[in-house]
Scaffold this active site. Structure first.
Site, PDB file in Angstrom:
ATOM      1  N   GLU A  35       0.683  -0.708   0.120  1.00 54.89           N
ATOM      2  CA  GLU A  35       0.383   0.572   0.086  1.00 54.89           C
ATOM      3  C   GLU A  35       1.197   1.107   0.359  1.00 54.89           C
ATOM      4  O   GLU A  35       0.503   2.046  -0.447  1.00 54.89           O
ATOM      5  CB  GLU A  35      -1.278  -0.109   1.142  1.00 54.89           C
ATOM      6  CG  GLU A  35      -1.457  -0.840   1.559  1.00 54.89           C
ATOM      7  CD  GLU A  35      -2.862  -0.601  -0.069  1.00 54.89           C
ATOM      8  OE1 GLU A  35      -3.512   0.287   0.159  1.00 54.89           O
ATOM      9  OE2 GLU A  35      -4.080  -1.618  -0.325  1.00 54.89           O
ATOM     10  N   TYR A 118      -6.822   6.753   3.706  1.00 51.56           N
ATOM     11  CA  TYR A 118      -6.830   5.723   2.646  1.00 51.56           C
ATOM     12  C   TYR A 118      -5.908   4.264   3.163  1.00 51.56           C
ATOM     13  O   TYR A 118      -6.261   2.962   3.523  1.00 51.56           O
ATOM     14  CB  TYR A 118      -6.300   6.035   1.143  1.00 51.56           C
ATOM     15  CG  TYR A 118      -5.961   5.117   0.671  1.00 51.56           C
ATOM     16  CD1 TYR A 118      -7.219   4.129   0.146  1.00 51.56           C
ATOM     17  CD2 TYR A 118      -4.935   4.025  -0.324  1.00 51.56           C
ATOM     18  CE1 TYR A 118      -7.456   2.597  -0.965  1.00 51.56           C
ATOM     19  CE2 TYR A 118      -4.838   3.421  -0.139  1.00 51.56           C
ATOM     20  CZ  TYR A 118      -5.918   2.349  -0.954  1.00 51.56           C
ATOM     21  OH  TYR A 118      -5.431   1.568  -2.026  1.00 51.56           O
ATOM     22  N   ASP A 136     -10.391   5.207  -2.864  1.00 51.42           N
ATOM     23  CA  ASP A 136      -8.495   6.137  -3.829  1.00 51.42           C
ATOM     24  C   ASP A 136      -9.182   6.356  -4.821  1.00 51.42           C
ATOM     25  O   ASP A 136     -10.091   6.915  -5.043  1.00 51.42           O
ATOM     26  CB  ASP A 136      -7.841   4.898  -4.202  1.00 51.42           C
ATOM     27  CG  ASP A 136      -8.118   3.453  -4.851  1.00 51.42           C
ATOM     28  OD1 ASP A 136      -9.212   3.981  -5.185  1.00 51.42           O
ATOM     29  OD2 ASP A 136      -7.058   3.035  -5.443  1.00 51.42           O
TER      30      ASP A 136
END
Length: 351
Positions: A35, A118, A136
DNA sequence: AATGCGGGGCG
DNA sequence: CGCCCAGCATT
């Protein structure tokens, strides 16, 4: 979700979505690293970096124990190097304060450096099956089209609306898969330019598609025009070794290494000005440098014209505030370099 | 609320 | 070329 099970890409940080029994077997550390790399970076670009990174630093403990320079080297070429330094600091915080375990809770995740709303939601939902929504760029586009949202998508008010929408749609069963399905939909079908509405499983529910508006949505704020700047690289050689220095800890390419670069000379510099600059900044006397190459480097926010100059020095005592050293160009493996520097060094090796 | 931060994929 | 990408921190 049926669509996702059939069409999800197989990615190294993800359990095989077609295997029901794989759920929950993802490594939270892998999710965290992926991520961080995926922030503002496309999946295809990340895959190789991710595999190399995990091979080199397989657990949060190895990452925490690593030198920052080593982490930056593993990130070299990927861009947004702050992400690497934040991830490194996050790993150290996890080892120091959480015994090396990654929190399941989104709020605790968001307290770590480099982890915002996020990434916190993504790690909590994907690695720990927590019921946390994510928005996102993909999800924002999918939702803006589904609901025919005409407001400019970058505005904070619009972002809040999208987060509320995402939370309202989030199922309690397999929220991580749902989030990934939304992103996958945005990445593979509900694309910015050429949406494949014919293949989309939710086209019948999509208000933008019903109105033929899918290509106009989402609306974005216009970007500022990139600035053009001139950077003069002065490659200084002494007895087969070249001067390398570490960039400052903030700003562009923070913490990366480089051949000396003058970023302030405007217009036509002429070699003599560079001789004076090298003398005043490094305390080295060089002969007037010769042009070795010119190339252009483009980022989102600026276009940089690089001028590569080559010079040699015999004596002089190096004066330098920050880290600097002399190296052969074939022995730079341990120094993280941004792409334009790699380009310059490759050019010099061809000379 | 605006800005800085990289580099690459893709039409 | 221009636009956008599994965003975040800082001001």
């Amino acid at each position: 979700m049926g669509w996702y099970r059939r069409h999800a890409r197989v990615l190294p940080w993800r359990a095989d979505p077609q295997r029901e029994d794989d759920r929950g077997r993802v490594d939270p550390y892998h999710v965290l690293v992926s991520e961080a790399m995926l922030q503002q970076t496309q999946v295809a670009t990340v895959v190789d970096y991710f595999q190399r990174f995990i091979r080199a630093l397989p657990t949060v403990f190895e990452l925490a124990a690593a030198d920052e320079q080593r982490v930056l080297s593993l990130w070299q070429g990927l861009g947004y190097y702050r992400r690497a330094r934040h991830l490194h600091r996050a790993a150290r915080a996890l080892v120091d304060q959480h015994g090396g375990t990654i929190p399941r809770n989104a709020a605790k995740l968001a307290a770590l450096p480099g982890i915002g709303p996020y990434t916190a939601g993504a790690v909590a939902s994907i690695a720990f099956q927590q019921r946390e929504a994510v928005v996102d760029g993909n999800v924002a586009r999918v939702l803006a089209r589904l609901e025919a949202i005409e407001a400019v998508i970058d505005e904070p008010a619009t972002r809040r609306h999208l987060w509320r929408l995402a939370a309202a749609l989030l199922p309690s069963r397999r929220p991580g898969d749902f989030n990934q399905a939304m992103m996958e939909l945005g990445a593979t079908l509900c694309r910015p330019r050429s949406p494949a509405c014919g293949d989309c499983p939710v086209a019948a529910l999509c208000r933008a598609h019903q109105c033929g508006l899918e290509r106009q949505l989402p609306r974005r704020r216009p970007r500022r025009q990139p600035q053009t700047v001139e950077h003069h690289i002065v490659a200084i050689e002494r007895g087969g070794r070249w001067l390398l220095e570490k960039r400052p800890d903030d700003g562009l390419w923070a913490g990366m290494w480089q051949l000396p670069v003058n970023e302030t000379l405007d217009g036509e510099p002429a070699a003599p000005a560079l001789v004076g600059w090298v003398h005043s900044r490094y305390g080295l006397d060089i002969a007037p440098p010769a042009t070795a190459a010119n190339f252009t480097h483009r980022t989102t926010h600026r276009t940089i014209h690089f001028h590569l100059w080559q010079a040699s020095t015999h004596g002089g005592r190096l004066r330098r505030g920050t880290a600097a050293l002399w190296r052969r160009l074939d022995q730079l493996e341990d120094l993280p370099l941004a792409n334009p520097q790699r380009c310059a060094i490759t050019t010099l090796q061809g000379c």
